[in-house]
Motif scaffolding. Structure first.
Motif, mmCIF file in Angstrom:
data_model
loop_
_atom_site.group_PDB
_atom_site.id
_atom_site.type_symbol
_atom_site.label_atom_id
_atom_site.label_comp_id
_atom_site.label_asym_id
_atom_site.label_seq_id
_atom_site.Cartn_x
_atom_site.Cartn_y
_atom_site.Cartn_z
ATOM 1 N N UNK A 132 0.797 -1.221 0.000
ATOM 2 C CA UNK A 132 0.000 0.000 0.000
ATOM 3 C C UNK A 132 0.828 1.269 0.000
ATOM 4 N N UNK A 133 2.115 1.158 0.293
ATOM 5 C CA UNK A 133 2.990 2.326 0.304
ATOM 6 C C UNK A 133 3.617 2.632 -1.041
ATOM 7 N N UNK A 134 3.323 1.836 -2.065
ATOM 8 C CA UNK A 134 3.876 2.112 -3.387
ATOM 9 C C UNK A 134 3.341 3.432 -3.932
ATOM 10 N N UNK A 135 4.198 4.138 -4.648
ATOM 11 C CA UNK A 135 3.809 5.421 -5.227
ATOM 12 C C UNK A 135 3.140 5.187 -6.580
ATOM 13 N N UNK A 136 1.922 5.696 -6.724
ATOM 14 C CA UNK A 136 1.146 5.464 -7.939
ATOM 15 C C UNK A 136 1.647 6.336 -9.073
ATOM 16 N N UNK A 137 2.068 5.706 -10.164
ATOM 17 C CA UNK A 137 2.494 6.422 -11.363
ATOM 18 C C UNK A 137 1.339 6.492 -12.354
ATOM 19 N N UNK A 138 0.609 5.400 -12.484
ATOM 20 C CA UNK A 138 -0.629 5.343 -13.258
ATOM 21 C C UNK A 138 -1.508 4.303 -12.572
ATOM 22 N N UNK A 139 -2.663 4.039 -13.177
ATOM 23 C CA UNK A 139 -3.570 3.086 -12.552
ATOM 24 C C UNK A 139 -3.024 1.683 -12.467
ATOM 25 N N UNK A 140 -2.050 1.348 -13.312
ATOM 26 C CA UNK A 140 -1.514 -0.016 -13.335
ATOM 27 C C UNK A 140 -0.044 -0.080 -12.979
#
Length: 433
Positions: free
Chosen positions: A349-357
């Protein structure tokens, strides 16, 4: 009333964020590997009314305004969908594929991969898929057939760029086994088996059986002559009789021996040595007992089987259910030449969202790591299936319900502003009178 204005305005702004997040989720309901987002809210300020918290179980705090506290990842797994490509992969559990463009690696659950014209495993938009390339290819030749490739270090994964031209070396025949019944009659029996030499020639091991003289009872004894010869037959025409005969072009070696059968017809001894097949030693296996060559009063028959493989040219690459990149050759040989990397994080859950996938490593997610077995070897730690893709994890009924709630909250905040405005107007009118 001023507080009502403040609370209403901040509520409208906050719930507009929430509506935007849900709208983004709904717009990606058909996006493979999409991870939906959840909006989390909190109060901007809190006012503590004058009650003794130790004497009351009622929360004495009143929120003043709201804010978007966090946008978190929904980590539920999406629905798996069947496809028609073996390079379409789905992770059956926790884990991430790694892809890379010009910068740092990104992590995704979207396994829609393909091989480009350069035999590189890539995403549909050209990002390279990362993994471990095996050490069983040297100078365009497959030097070892492997069922799997061990994962390397998590930091040393590389783009899976494979040779466009690849050969598998010839595997010369080392053994030919014969199955036959040569009968009991005193007549010559001939049979042959396939044998591949180190030069990739498809030769023959020819056996000729004739009864030994004298015979020693009980049982029977046969002389056997083994010949290693080429299968490239030449035509010979007799000029006087015009008869056509076929003779082997080359004889590489000839060996002789004696085989003995007991009174029941089973093989009990064999003195035929190995034979040289144009540089490769071949064991002529006649079996033992009734498993191989026998001598009984029954139908005359013969067959053989041999090991070895002719050299082969690359047909193409495929990906199996274990995430292994498999090279297939024209001679039927298949071998793993690379394996995909499956990464894990302490806090997904701590990953940084770059795009939806696609997501990037962050300080909250921790470093990308591999699982390890009890021996300390890196493993994927999860099953992979091909001919499938993981769909979006957006549940439309849940998202629409949340959208309705957000809209109602938005309307309620808007109404609070209107009500506060009306109350303020009445207060001003009363003051004017």
């Amino acid at each position: 009333m001023i507080q009502a204005f403040y609370t209403g305005v901040s509520g409208i702004k906050t719930h507009q964020y929430g509506i935007d997040i849900i709208a983004d989720n709904l717009s990606n309901i058909s996006t493979n590997g999409f991870r939906s987002s959840n909006a989390e809210f909190s109060s901007l300020f809190q006012e503590n009314i004058s009650t003794d918290a130790q004497l009351s179980s009622v929360d004495s705090n009143i929120g003043l305004g709201s804010k978007l506290n966090a946008v978190t990842m929904n980590q539920n797994i999406g629905v798996y969908q069947l496809t028609e490509r073996s390079t379409d992969l789905a992770i059956m559990g926790d884990g991430w594929f790694a892809i890379q463009g010009q910068g740092e690696p990104l992590y995704t659950r979207d396994g829609a991969f393909t091989f480009n014209a350069n035999r590189e495993l890539v995403t549909d938009d050209g990002y390279y898929v990362l993994g471990t390339i095996g050490n069983n290819i040297e100078d365009g030749v497959l030097v070892e057939t492997l069922a799997e490739i061990p994962l390397g270090d998590a930091k040393s994964q590389q783009k899976l760029s494979l040779p466009q031209e690849l050969q598998v070396a010839v595997q010369p025949t080392t053994e030919v086994k014969f199955y036959a019944n040569i009968g009991l009659e005193d007549t010559v029996r001939v049979m042959s088996g396939k044998a591949i030499d180190p030069q990739n020639n498809n030769n023959a091991i020819r056996l000729e059986f004739s009864k030994a003289d004298p015979q020693v009872s009980p049982g029977t004894q046969w002389n056997v002559v083994a010949t290693a010869q080429s299968n490239n037959l030449v035509t010979v025409v007799n000029s006087e009789t015009q008869a056509i005969t076929y003779e082997p072009e080359t004889i590489y070696d000839t060996q002789t021996g004696v085989v003995a059968f007991d009174e029941a017809g089973q093989l009990i001894s064999n003195s035929l040595p190995a034979i040289d097949n144009n540089g490769a030693s071949v064991v002529v296996n006649l079996g033992t007992g009734y498993d191989g060559v026998i001598s009984i009063n029954d139908t005359i028959r013969a067959s053989s089987e041999s090991n070895g493989k002719e050299a082969g040219e690359l047909v193409g690459y495929d990906i199996n259910r274990n995430g292994e990149v498999v090279a297939a050759f024209t001679n039927g040989v298949q071998s793993s030449v690379a394996t995909l990397a499956i990464y894990h994080f302490i806090n997904d859950g701590g990953l940084e969202k770059v795009s939806g996938t696609r997501f990037a490593e962050s300080s909250n997610s921790g470093k990308a790591i591999f699982f390890q077995d009890p021996d300390g070897s890196n493993i994927k730690g999860v099953d992979i299936t091909n001919y499938k893709l993981e769909g979006s994890n957006v549940e439309i009924e849940t998202a629409l319900t949340e959208l309705i709630v957000m809209q109602r909250s938005y309307d309620a905040n808007s109404k609070s502003i209107t009500t506060a405005h009306e109350m303020l107007q009445k207060a001003l009118d009363m003051d004017a009178k």
